[in-house]
Design an enzyme around this catalytic site. Sequence first.
Site, PDB file in Angstrom:
ATOM      1  N   ASP A 299       0.821  -1.205   0.000  1.00  0.00           N
ATOM      2  CA  ASP A 299       0.000   0.000   0.000  1.00  0.00           C
ATOM      3  C   ASP A 299       0.859   1.260   0.000  1.00  0.00           C
ATOM      4  OD1 ASP A 299       0.757  -0.886   2.585  1.00  0.00           O
ATOM      5  OD2 ASP A 299      -0.700   0.446   3.523  1.00  0.00           O
TER       6      ASP A 299
ATOM      7  N   GLU B 274      -0.843  -1.888   5.209  1.00  0.00           N
ATOM      8  CA  GLU B 274       0.013  -1.876   6.403  1.00  0.00           C
ATOM      9  C   GLU B 274      -0.080  -0.544   7.140  1.00  0.00           C
ATOM     10  OE1 GLU B 274       3.215  -0.981   8.999  1.00  0.00           O
ATOM     11  OE2 GLU B 274       3.094  -0.049   7.015  1.00  0.00           O
TER      12      GLU B 274
END
Length: 395
Positions: free
Chosen positions: A83, A141
């Site tokens: 991400d 995350e």
Amino acid sequence: MTLDKWRQELTDNFEETVKWRRHLHEHPEPSFEEVETAKYIVNLLKAMGIEDIRTHVGNGYGIVAKIKGKHPGPTVALRADFDALRVTEEVDSVFRSKYEGFMHACGHDGHTASLLSVAKVLMNNQHELHGTVVLLHQHAEEVLPGGAKSMVEDGALEDVDYVFGIHLGAEQPLNQVYYNYGFGSANSDTFTLKVQGKGGHGAAPHDTHDALTVGTQIVSGLQQIVSRLTDPVKPAVLTFAGFQSGGEAYNIIADSAEIFGTVRTMHQDVQQMIEAKLKSMSSQIAAAYDATVEIDYTQGYPSIQNTPEEVEKVKEAFLSVFPKDEVEEVEGQMGGEDFAYFLLDKPGAFLRVGAKPPENEVAYPHHHPKFEIDEQALLRSGEVFLTIIDQYLTH
């Protein structure tokens, strides 16, 4: 000889690895919105010939893929997060983010490209593997509740014996490999304190309960939690990141105030103590000034606790492969990292690889708009992963 051959294949694939990383960097997607990123990863895995692929693992776009060796043996999982952040990039490069307001400012694009390159090497050498490699491509995350916990709950580590992760460090010397035996990160909690007083005219303070003043007393008082109430051999950080109050006019006393920040600890008893004291002390300070406080405290990612036996095993492997001065033991750091959930479920370790561009005089930290990594670190990260697999699945 096996590892030497793998490393050469990794080197031969470096140009393609960089291409993958730059594509990801140009097309960042934030946590829980990584639709195209996940598709891109899956398509590459399929092109390598990997067939055992699960998608939408966990509470988002997690991916679990398996490379099964030709011989029986243990199962080792390797994790890379993918991400991006809601940060506007300020690095002037040919592959800067194409999406205004989004950027890979934490190196996750590099983690993903490295693991993809490792997957390609291992697929070419399945006949040499005594066991199975699980590729954990993890979403989200950066934002609570994160992707790791839900991936574990969704069976990402089913039948896995060991799990390892890597993080690139933009402020650490290029290609340096870091390990530590104990805590690898901190419990990462957040809080918001909403102070409610009684506003009024600046010329009549006696008719008010000044929320701004109460808030400053709370900030000042809570500083004593770490300096005087916490065991000094157990690390703890209490950071006030924001204070918002008043400002409507020069002669108006604030009716309310909002304070927010983060608590970082490694030991659970310290975490619980700080949460309790933050709540009780702020309430008591507010009450002393006839104000009230509403407290929202969120326990975030737990601290990473590396498995000493596995750290020792991979450390010895690194020392046999890399120059000894490029392998270094370090203390844990106070950042948050949801890889902790994988280590709560299986033994393993979280490692770091230096990625500071040597030509840069200033190294900008993670999450900074000018964050940069040296792409040579993608090769070292891949070598670290391959060394771990060689240690566990070829001996």
